[in-house]
Enzyme design. Structure first.
Site, PDB file in Angstrom:
ATOM      1  CG  ASP A  47      -2.282   0.743   0.787  1.00  0.00           C
ATOM      2  OD1 ASP A  47      -2.787   0.509  -0.326  1.00  0.00           O
ATOM      3  OD2 ASP A  47      -2.768   1.563   1.584  1.00  0.00           O
ATOM      4  CD  GLU A  89      -3.053   7.627   3.158  1.00  0.00           C
ATOM      5  OE1 GLU A  89      -3.989   8.392   3.493  1.00  0.00           O
ATOM      6  OE2 GLU A  89      -3.111   6.884   2.175  1.00  0.00           O
ATOM      7  CD  GLU A 141      -8.802   8.621  -0.876  1.00  0.00           C
ATOM      8  OE1 GLU A 141      -8.361   7.513  -0.516  1.00  0.00           O
ATOM      9  OE2 GLU A 141      -8.180   9.691  -0.712  1.00  0.00           O
ATOM     10  CD  GLU A 211      -9.291  -0.331  -3.404  1.00  0.00           C
ATOM     11  OE1 GLU A 211      -8.941  -0.903  -2.352  1.00  0.00           O
ATOM     12  OE2 GLU A 211      -8.729   0.696  -3.820  1.00  0.00           O
TER      13      GLU A 211
HETATM   14  C1  HMH Z   1      -5.349  -0.039  -2.514  1.00  0.00           C
HETATM   15  N1  HMH Z   1      -7.031   1.664  -2.076  1.00  0.00           N
HETATM   16  C2  HMH Z   1      -5.790   1.216  -1.834  1.00  0.00           C
HETATM   17  N2  HMH Z   1      -4.959   1.862  -1.024  1.00  0.00           N
HETATM   18  C3  HMH Z   1      -5.349   3.019  -0.424  1.00  0.00           C
HETATM   19  N3  HMH Z   1      -4.483   3.647   0.405  1.00  0.00           N
HETATM   20  C4  HMH Z   1      -6.648   3.515  -0.639  1.00  0.00           C
HETATM   21  C5  HMH Z   1      -7.462   2.798  -1.492  1.00  0.00           C
HETATM   22  C6  HMH Z   1      -7.163   4.764   0.025  1.00  0.00           C
HETATM   23  O1  HMH Z   1      -6.337   5.841  -0.147  1.00  0.00           O
END
Ligand code: HMH
Length: 222
Positions: A47, A89, A141, A211
């Site tokens: 991520d 983040e 999001e 996702e």
């Molecule tokens: C895969 N989807 C993924 N990572 C993230 N950080 C978000 C959504 C949300 O920002």
């Protein structure tokens, strides 16, 4: 009787896929405490790479908002807020990775991650009109918001060391930000051509599929 918005129509129509993305076994594992920490670490590293690739995507949405929208002041404010949050983040990921002993410099993006990032990059093309990437942005999001908020609800048994992660996306402020994105998406969809609407709906579905694949990747740990 209030008219249903486009995003509401889609959420109802594609409920199963939406639930698949927001109530994935990875999330259930966090929520009930059964998660394999190695899966969590895989997710964390992947991520981090995703979020870095997400920045140029959001930048392109911001550029399109300035040019194309009839309430561009509002849109720019919301999207710029998102971009600022991404900066924070990235620092958070670095800090969290060091807490878990995850070496971010060594992470190799996995196939599902690469494909997702490539898809986002395709939406940055100037030929793709604002409505399509703003819909993608909202869904991206919102999936995280709904997923991690679920881990903080009453009755959840999320381990203490994972709560901060869940708070990051599951908090009320992030929920409001997602709602602002949704309003922008619905306003754009109201004035969009049929062609743009069907492209945006296809994009909505693709994001949900990516996702699910992203969670699967972390879960499988391969
Ligand atoms: C895969 N989807 C993924 N990572 C993230 N950080 C978000 C959504 C949300 O920002």
């Amino acid at each position: 009787e209030a008219k249903m918005t486009m995003t509401e129509t889609w959420l109802r129509k594609h409920r199963l896929l939406y639930v698949g993305a927001t109530r994935h076994p990875f999330i259930h594992g966090i929520r009930d405490g059964s998660i394999d920490i190695s899966a969590f670490k895989t997710w964390l590293g992947q991520d981090y790479l995703f979020v870095r690739a997400f920045v140029p995507f959001v930048e392109s949405v911001l550029t399109k908002a300035r040019k194309g929208s009839n309430d561009s002041d509002n849109d720019v404010e919301v999207i710029l807020g998102g971009l600022a949050a991404l900066n924070d983040e990235i620092s958070w990921f670095k800090n969290e990775a060091s807490k878990w002993g995850v070496q971010l410099s060594n992470i190799v993006p996995q196939k599902a991650n690469l494909e997702y990032c490539r898809f986002l990059e395709s939406l940055t093309s100037p030929e793709v009109e604002y409505t399509v990437p703003i819909v993608a942005f909202w869904v991206i999001e919102t999936v995280y918001q709904e997923s991690f908020a679920h881990c903080l609800e009453d009755g959840s048994e999320t381990p203490a060391e994972l709560k901060e992660t869940c708070q990051r996306w599951g908090n009320e402020g992030f929920r409001e930000y997602c709602n602002s994105l949704r309003k922008i998406a619905d306003r754009q969809l109201e004035k969009a051509t049929d062609d743009a609407i069907s492209k945006a709906e296809a994009t909505f579905l693709q994001v949900l599929e990516y996702e699910v694949d992203f969670w699967n990747m972390s879960h499988g740990g391969t």
